[in-house]
Write a protein that holds these residues in place. Structure first.
Motif, PDB file in Angstrom:
ATOM      1  N   PRO A 127       0.753  -1.241   0.022  1.00 24.49           N
ATOM      2  CA  PRO A 127       0.128  -0.273   0.055  1.00 24.49           C
ATOM      3  C   PRO A 127       0.898   1.202  -0.228  1.00 24.49           C
ATOM      4  CG  PRO A 127       0.162  -1.210   2.124  1.00 24.49           C
ATOM      5  CD  PRO A 127       0.650  -2.139   1.202  1.00 24.49           C
ATOM      6  N   GLY A 128       0.236   2.281  -0.340  1.00 27.58           N
ATOM      7  CA  GLY A 128       0.862   3.723  -0.533  1.00 27.58           C
ATOM      8  C   GLY A 128       1.517   4.098   0.534  1.00 27.58           C
ATOM      9  N   ASN A 129       2.319   4.944   0.719  1.00 25.74           N
ATOM     10  CA  ASN A 129       3.002   5.720   1.986  1.00 25.74           C
ATOM     11  C   ASN A 129       1.840   5.957   2.823  1.00 25.74           C
ATOM     12  OD1 ASN A 129       4.545   8.486   3.083  1.00 25.74           O
ATOM     13  ND2 ASN A 129       5.318   6.597   3.720  1.00 25.74           N
ATOM     14  N   THR A 130       0.710   6.992   2.259  1.00 27.44           N
ATOM     15  CA  THR A 130       0.172   7.718   2.999  1.00 27.44           C
ATOM     16  C   THR A 130      -1.134   6.838   3.585  1.00 27.44           C
ATOM     17  OG1 THR A 130       0.323   9.539   1.310  1.00 27.44           O
ATOM     18  CG2 THR A 130      -1.591   9.730   2.720  1.00 27.44           C
ATOM     19  N   GLU A 131      -1.285   5.634   2.814  1.00 25.97           N
ATOM     20  CA  GLU A 131      -2.309   4.862   3.584  1.00 25.97           C
ATOM     21  C   GLU A 131      -1.635   4.288   4.639  1.00 25.97           C
ATOM     22  OE1 GLU A 131      -3.645   2.236   0.368  1.00 25.97           O
ATOM     23  OE2 GLU A 131      -4.741   0.795   1.673  1.00 25.97           O
ATOM     24  N   GLN A 132      -0.559   3.513   4.532  1.00 28.12           N
ATOM     25  CA  GLN A 132       0.407   2.993   5.622  1.00 28.12           C
ATOM     26  C   GLN A 132       0.232   3.951   6.884  1.00 28.12           C
ATOM     27  OE1 GLN A 132       4.530   1.626   4.718  1.00 28.12           O
ATOM     28  NE2 GLN A 132       3.618   1.061   2.720  1.00 28.12           N
ATOM     29  N   ILE A 133       0.629   5.404   6.556  1.00 23.94           N
ATOM     30  CA  ILE A 133       0.679   6.176   8.005  1.00 23.94           C
ATOM     31  C   ILE A 133      -0.918   6.301   8.407  1.00 23.94           C
ATOM     32  CG2 ILE A 133       1.064   8.672   8.624  1.00 23.94           C
ATOM     33  CD1 ILE A 133       3.559   8.517   6.795  1.00 23.94           C
ATOM     34  N   ALA A 134      -1.868   6.336   7.444  1.00 31.11           N
ATOM     35  CA  ALA A 134      -3.146   6.412   8.166  1.00 31.11           C
ATOM     36  C   ALA A 134      -3.554   5.223   8.855  1.00 31.11           C
ATOM     37  CB  ALA A 134      -4.254   6.750   6.867  1.00 31.11           C
ATOM     38  N   ASP A 135      -3.165   4.194   8.402  1.00 32.46           N
ATOM     39  CA  ASP A 135      -3.536   2.896   8.941  1.00 32.46           C
ATOM     40  C   ASP A 135      -2.924   3.127  10.371  1.00 32.46           C
ATOM     41  OD1 ASP A 135      -5.190   1.583   7.336  1.00 32.46           O
ATOM     42  OD2 ASP A 135      -3.732   0.388   6.362  1.00 32.46           O
ATOM     43  N   SER A 136      -1.701   3.164  10.458  1.00 34.78           N
ATOM     44  CA  SER A 136      -1.112   3.084  11.875  1.00 34.78           C
ATOM     45  C   SER A 136      -1.419   4.282  13.011  1.00 34.78           C
ATOM     46  CB  SER A 136       0.574   2.801  11.924  1.00 34.78           C
ATOM     47  OG  SER A 136       1.165   3.818  11.213  1.00 34.78           O
ATOM     48  N   LEU A 137      -1.782   5.462  12.095  1.00 29.70           N
ATOM     49  CA  LEU A 137      -1.989   6.728  12.977  1.00 29.70           C
ATOM     50  C   LEU A 137      -3.352   6.545  13.532  1.00 29.70           C
ATOM     51  CD1 LEU A 137      -0.684   9.301  13.776  1.00 29.70           C
ATOM     52  CD2 LEU A 137      -1.937  10.282  11.798  1.00 29.70           C
ATOM     53  N   PHE A 138      -4.293   5.922  12.887  1.00 36.82           N
ATOM     54  CA  PHE A 138      -5.725   5.978  13.488  1.00 36.82           C
ATOM     55  C   PHE A 138      -5.797   4.527  13.956  1.00 36.82           C
ATOM     56  CE2 PHE A 138      -6.160   9.113  10.306  1.00 36.82           C
ATOM     57  CZ  PHE A 138      -6.519  10.263  11.286  1.00 36.82           C
ATOM     58  N   THR A 139      -4.959   3.579  14.154  1.00 39.94           N
ATOM     59  CA  THR A 139      -5.163   2.329  15.023  1.00 39.94           C
ATOM     60  C   THR A 139      -4.423   2.351  16.325  1.00 39.94           C
ATOM     61  OG1 THR A 139      -3.885   1.108  13.511  1.00 39.94           O
ATOM     62  CG2 THR A 139      -6.192   1.158  13.063  1.00 39.94           C
ATOM     63  N   THR A 140      -2.949   1.986  15.979  1.00 39.18           N
ATOM     64  CA  THR A 140      -2.244   1.940  16.851  1.00 39.18           C
ATOM     65  C   THR A 140      -1.815   3.260  17.920  1.00 39.18           C
ATOM     66  OG1 THR A 140      -0.872   0.491  15.655  1.00 39.18           O
ATOM     67  CG2 THR A 140       0.201   0.863  17.415  1.00 39.18           C
ATOM     68  N   PHE A 141      -1.756   4.450  17.107  1.00 38.65           N
ATOM     69  CA  PHE A 141      -1.165   5.538  17.450  1.00 38.65           C
ATOM     70  C   PHE A 141      -2.345   6.490  17.669  1.00 38.65           C
ATOM     71  CE2 PHE A 141       2.559   3.767  15.454  1.00 38.65           C
ATOM     72  CZ  PHE A 141       3.484   3.995  16.696  1.00 38.65           C
ATOM     73  N   VAL A 142      -3.631   6.006  18.149  1.00 39.02           N
ATOM     74  CA  VAL A 142      -4.763   6.993  18.120  1.00 39.02           C
ATOM     75  C   VAL A 142      -4.951   7.723  19.300  1.00 39.02           C
ATOM     76  CG1 VAL A 142      -6.278   5.354  19.127  1.00 39.02           C
ATOM     77  CG2 VAL A 142      -7.183   7.177  17.588  1.00 39.02           C
ATOM     78  N   LEU A 143      -4.267   7.299  20.684  1.00 35.74           N
ATOM     79  CA  LEU A 143      -4.122   7.928  21.721  1.00 35.74           C
ATOM     80  C   LEU A 143      -3.412   9.253  21.709  1.00 35.74           C
ATOM     81  CD1 LEU A 143      -5.601   8.157  24.204  1.00 35.74           C
ATOM     82  CD2 LEU A 143      -3.615   6.635  25.578  1.00 35.74           C
ATOM     83  N   PRO A 144      -1.985   8.987  21.129  1.00 40.67           N
ATOM     84  CA  PRO A 144      -1.090   9.794  20.957  1.00 40.67           C
ATOM     85  C   PRO A 144      -1.516  11.102  20.041  1.00 40.67           C
ATOM     86  CG  PRO A 144       0.090   8.123  20.825  1.00 40.67           C
ATOM     87  CD  PRO A 144      -1.183   7.648  21.019  1.00 40.67           C
ATOM     88  N   PHE A 145      -2.420  10.672  19.024  1.00 38.17           N
ATOM     89  CA  PHE A 145      -3.182  11.569  17.792  1.00 38.17           C
ATOM     90  C   PHE A 145      -3.848  12.478  18.706  1.00 38.17           C
ATOM     91  CE2 PHE A 145      -6.375  12.451  14.941  1.00 38.17           C
ATOM     92  CZ  PHE A 145      -5.700  12.942  13.762  1.00 38.17           C
ATOM     93  N   GLU A 146      -4.547  11.913  19.459  1.00 41.40           N
ATOM     94  CA  GLU A 146      -5.510  12.705  20.100  1.00 41.40           C
ATOM     95  C   GLU A 146      -5.053  13.826  21.210  1.00 41.40           C
ATOM     96  OE1 GLU A 146      -8.915  13.153  19.657  1.00 41.40           O
ATOM     97  OE2 GLU A 146      -8.994  11.479  18.263  1.00 41.40           O
ATOM     98  N   ALA A 147      -3.907  13.248  21.768  1.00 44.14           N
ATOM     99  CA  ALA A 147      -3.211  14.000  22.686  1.00 44.14           C
ATOM    100  C   ALA A 147      -2.642  15.244  21.992  1.00 44.14           C
ATOM    101  CB  ALA A 147      -2.009  13.192  23.454  1.00 44.14           C
ATOM    102  N   ALA A 148      -2.141  14.970  20.724  1.00 52.66           N
ATOM    103  CA  ALA A 148      -1.538  16.102  20.049  1.00 52.66           C
ATOM    104  C   ALA A 148      -2.486  17.342  19.501  1.00 52.66           C
ATOM    105  CB  ALA A 148      -0.881  15.211  18.760  1.00 52.66           C
ATOM    106  N   SER A 149      -3.610  16.667  19.323  1.00 52.52           N
ATOM    107  CA  SER A 149      -4.644  17.492  19.031  1.00 52.52           C
ATOM    108  C   SER A 149      -5.010  18.475  20.142  1.00 52.52           C
ATOM    109  CB  SER A 149      -6.055  16.870  18.348  1.00 52.52           C
ATOM    110  OG  SER A 149      -6.795  16.147  19.609  1.00 52.52           O
ATOM    111  N   LEU A 150      -4.997  17.851  21.548  1.00 49.76           N
ATOM    112  CA  LEU A 150      -5.146  18.746  22.665  1.00 49.76           C
ATOM    113  C   LEU A 150      -4.215  19.911  22.652  1.00 49.76           C
ATOM    114  CD1 LEU A 150      -7.712  17.735  24.417  1.00 49.76           C
ATOM    115  CD2 LEU A 150      -6.074  17.587  26.137  1.00 49.76           C
ATOM    116  N   LEU A 151      -3.018  19.341  22.509  1.00 51.65           N
ATOM    117  CA  LEU A 151      -1.519  20.281  22.371  1.00 51.65           C
ATOM    118  C   LEU A 151      -1.795  21.115  21.403  1.00 51.65           C
ATOM    119  CD1 LEU A 151       1.365  20.551  23.477  1.00 51.65           C
ATOM    120  CD2 LEU A 151       1.921  19.519  21.337  1.00 51.65           C
TER     121      LEU A 151
END
Lengths: 170, 104
Positions: A127-151
């Protein structure tokens, strides 16, 4: 991976960084930094990080550097460019940087041979680079993602609060 | 003319050079805005390192980490520039050795 492009982008990065740290006028420094960040974006592209290439150009060059230029034009004093641009403790700064350079050189010289060899490339229908990043950003790293939005929310509120004009004391 | 292929070591050396230039700028300059720009240089050196290892191991986690670094850098720049504007309104200077309110 094309070595010519690597050296071209590396030259852009380092020359831009040199302009940034040596020029007197902060506007020239900001333009040098933009050049340097463009070189880094090109290196991201060479290292197959296409999403970060786009994010670097949109966020850094389109966002942060425009903010820097705005602030320089808002609070820049021409008198400051006539004063000496470097700190009085420059021998100490040079010595510290030299020590850091020796440490990094030692680290790379001794650490690089112990680095495990590179993985083989993925099979071609990966799969393409953006697809891979989206896959792991919204599954494995979803909590850091939310923390970043709060920051970022806190940073927006804080920046508006800090930069507001004081009302007249009444 | 043939150049040797680019390895992870090339990326690490370039990233180290960029970090050194950023550190030198941070220590050497008097203008606070230029010191902030040097911090951006250092953060970009870190990102370059993360990307190099992400490519070395064919794993996207390094790129995710670089996204978070960019995110924190953006927040830092916004807050620091806000502080600088407030400081300039109150003290009328941008030179780091004239900002000595907490020094006696």
């Amino acid at each position: 991976m094309d070595p010519v492009f690597f050296y071209l982008f590396a030259l852009m990065t380092l020359s831009g960084a040199l302009v940034t740290i040596l020029r007197r006028n902060p506007i020239h420094c900001a333009l040098g930094l933009i050049f340097s960040l463009l070189g880094v974006a090109g290196l991201f592209l060479l290292a197959a990080a296409e999403f970060l290439f786009a994010a670097q150009i949109l966020l850094y060059i389109g966002g942060v550097m425009v903010l820097f230029l705005f602030v320089i034009m808002l609070i820049h004093l021409d008198v400051h460019t006539l004063l000496r641009p470097y700190s009085r403790l420059w021998p100490l700064a040079l010595a510290t940087t030299l020590a850091l350079a020796l440490e990094l050189a030692w680290l790379i010289r001794h650490g690089l041979p112990q680095l495990p060899p590179a993985r083989n490339p993925l099979p071609s229908p990966a799969p393409g680079n953006t697809e891979q990043i989206a896959d792991s950003l919204f599954t494995t790293f979803v909590l850091p993602f939310e923390a970043a939005s709060l920051l970022l929310l806190a940073a927006i509120v804080g920046a508006v609060w800090l930069a507001r004009k004081k009302e007249a004391a009444s | 003319m043939s150049l040797s292929p680019i390895t992870t070591g090339h990326y690490l050396a370039l990233s180290a050079a960029l970090l050194l230039l950023g550190a030198l700028g941070l220590l050497l300059r008097r203008n606070v805005i230029v010191m902030l720009m040097s911090v951006e240089l250092i953060l970009n050196a870190v990102n370059l390192n993360l990307i190099a290892f992400s490519q070395h191991w064919r794993h996207t986690t390094g790129q995710i980490f670089a996204i978070f670094v960019i995110c924190v850098a953006v927040a830092e720049a916004a807050i620091a520039l806000g502080i600088l504007i407030a400081l300039f309104r109150n003290r009328g200077t941008l030179l780091s050795d004239e900002i000595d309110l907490l020094k006696w």
